[in-house]
Design a protein around this motif. Structure first.
Motif, PDB file in Angstrom:
ATOM      1  N   ILE A 105       0.845  -1.187   0.000  1.00  0.00           N
ATOM      2  CA  ILE A 105       0.000   0.000   0.000  1.00  0.00           C
ATOM      3  C   ILE A 105       0.882   1.239   0.000  1.00  0.00           C
ATOM      4  O   ILE A 105       1.771   1.371   0.835  1.00  0.00           O
ATOM      5  CB  ILE A 105      -0.918   0.031   1.242  1.00  0.00           C
ATOM      6  CG1 ILE A 105      -1.739  -1.249   1.331  1.00  0.00           C
ATOM      7  CG2 ILE A 105      -1.804   1.259   1.232  1.00  0.00           C
ATOM      8  CD1 ILE A 105      -2.439  -1.430   2.651  1.00  0.00           C
ATOM      9  N   CYS A 106       0.624   2.159  -0.925  1.00  0.00           N
ATOM     10  CA  CYS A 106       1.290   3.460  -0.951  1.00  0.00           C
ATOM     11  C   CYS A 106       0.274   4.472  -0.437  1.00  0.00           C
ATOM     12  O   CYS A 106      -0.821   4.573  -0.971  1.00  0.00           O
ATOM     13  CB  CYS A 106       1.733   3.818  -2.362  1.00  0.00           C
ATOM     14  SG  CYS A 106       3.001   2.704  -2.989  1.00  0.00           S
ATOM     15  N   MET A 107       0.651   5.214   0.608  1.00  0.00           N
ATOM     16  CA  MET A 107      -0.324   6.073   1.260  1.00  0.00           C
ATOM     17  C   MET A 107       0.345   7.203   2.015  1.00  0.00           C
ATOM     18  O   MET A 107       1.559   7.247   2.134  1.00  0.00           O
ATOM     19  CB  MET A 107      -1.167   5.245   2.229  1.00  0.00           C
ATOM     20  CG  MET A 107      -0.381   4.677   3.402  1.00  0.00           C
ATOM     21  SD  MET A 107      -1.344   3.623   4.494  1.00  0.00           S
ATOM     22  CE  MET A 107      -2.689   4.675   4.957  1.00  0.00           C
ATOM     23  N   ASN A 108      -0.465   8.103   2.524  1.00  0.00           N
ATOM     24  CA  ASN A 108      -0.032   9.111   3.473  1.00  0.00           C
ATOM     25  C   ASN A 108      -0.573   8.641   4.814  1.00  0.00           C
ATOM     26  O   ASN A 108      -1.750   8.797   5.104  1.00  0.00           O
ATOM     27  CB  ASN A 108      -0.582  10.487   3.112  1.00  0.00           C
ATOM     28  CG  ASN A 108      -0.167  11.568   4.090  1.00  0.00           C
ATOM     29  OD1 ASN A 108       0.197  11.301   5.229  1.00  0.00           O
ATOM     30  ND2 ASN A 108      -0.225  12.803   3.635  1.00  0.00           N
ATOM     31  N   SER A 109       0.290   8.034   5.632  1.00  0.00           N
ATOM     32  CA  SER A 109      -0.177   7.462   6.896  1.00  0.00           C
ATOM     33  C   SER A 109      -0.520   8.533   7.921  1.00  0.00           C
ATOM     34  O   SER A 109      -1.205   8.253   8.892  1.00  0.00           O
ATOM     35  CB  SER A 109       0.867   6.508   7.463  1.00  0.00           C
ATOM     36  OG  SER A 109       2.078   7.188   7.719  1.00  0.00           O
ATOM     37  N   THR A 110      -0.068   9.770   7.724  1.00  0.00           N
ATOM     38  CA  THR A 110      -0.380  10.845   8.653  1.00  0.00           C
ATOM     39  C   THR A 110      -1.868  11.177   8.626  1.00  0.00           C
ATOM     40  O   THR A 110      -2.493  11.340   9.667  1.00  0.00           O
ATOM     41  CB  THR A 110       0.439  12.109   8.320  1.00  0.00           C
ATOM     42  OG1 THR A 110       1.818  11.775   8.300  1.00  0.00           O
ATOM     43  CG2 THR A 110       0.192  13.204   9.320  1.00  0.00           C
TER      44      THR A 110
END
Length: 195
Positions: A105-110
């Protein structure tokens, strides 16, 4: 002809306005995980390239990579704050349980925004047969063991812009336009109900 008939009927005016105003909202996102692919099998102990393609005006400065499974809970935190200038990363799995239901998964975890998910791939034991791929000329991150709730990212690449995709007007343009369209449609609908 159809447009002139629609314009004559008051109930369709809000619909037409919402349709026209919503066309102002731009969608520039394009983020594809190229590797791992659907027939990919990663063997424990070997480096495997992770590659992706980003759009030119997608508004992403950095992103995070995680690996998860369908059948089990838990997330492997691979890399945080990868800059968009990178297009690949090598991942080495150490003592990761074998299975055929892994996803990258490529994401913005913030903020919890998912940009892209890879195809389903499998992980095999270190002694399994098969060829090892040639790693990309990119940094290498090692993941080991089972995922835990207190795990940290295996690698952090650089400071992000405080979790903001784009600072200033470019970062909020789409949200402001969408809110304006919604408020405008509600006002027009309210006026039409009163008259």
């Amino acid at each position: 002809m159809l447009l002139s008939e629609c314009l004559r009927s008051w109930p369709s005016v809000p619909f037409i306005l919402v349709l026209l105003l919503s066309s102002l909202i731009s969608v520039d996102a394009y983020f594809v995980v190229n590797q791992p692919g659907s027939s990919t099998s990663w063997k424990n102990g070997s480096p495997y390239p992770v590659t992706w393609t980003l759009g030119l005006q997608d508004g992403i400065d950095t992103f995070d990579i995680e690996i998860t499974r369908l059948s089990r809970g838990g997330i492997y935190f691979v890399a945080k704050a990868l800059p968009i200038t990178m297009s690949s990363l090598n991942v080495v799995l150490e003592d990761v349980p074998a299975g055929d239901d892994y996803f990258l998964i490529c994401m913005n975890s913030t903020v919890g925004r998912t940009y892209s998910v890879s195809s389903r791939f499998s992980v095999t034991d270190a002694n399994a047969t098969g060829s090892n791929p040639s790693p990309a000329s990119a940094p290498t991150v090692t993941i080991s063991g089972t995922p835990g709730p207190l795990s940290h990212f295996a690698q952090t690449f650089g400071p992000s812009t405080n979790g903001v995709a784009r600072p200033g007007w470019p970062g909020i343009r789409n949200q402001v336009t969408a809110i304006t369209v919604a408020v405008g449609a509600a006002l027009i609908g309210g006026v039409m109900v009163l008259y």
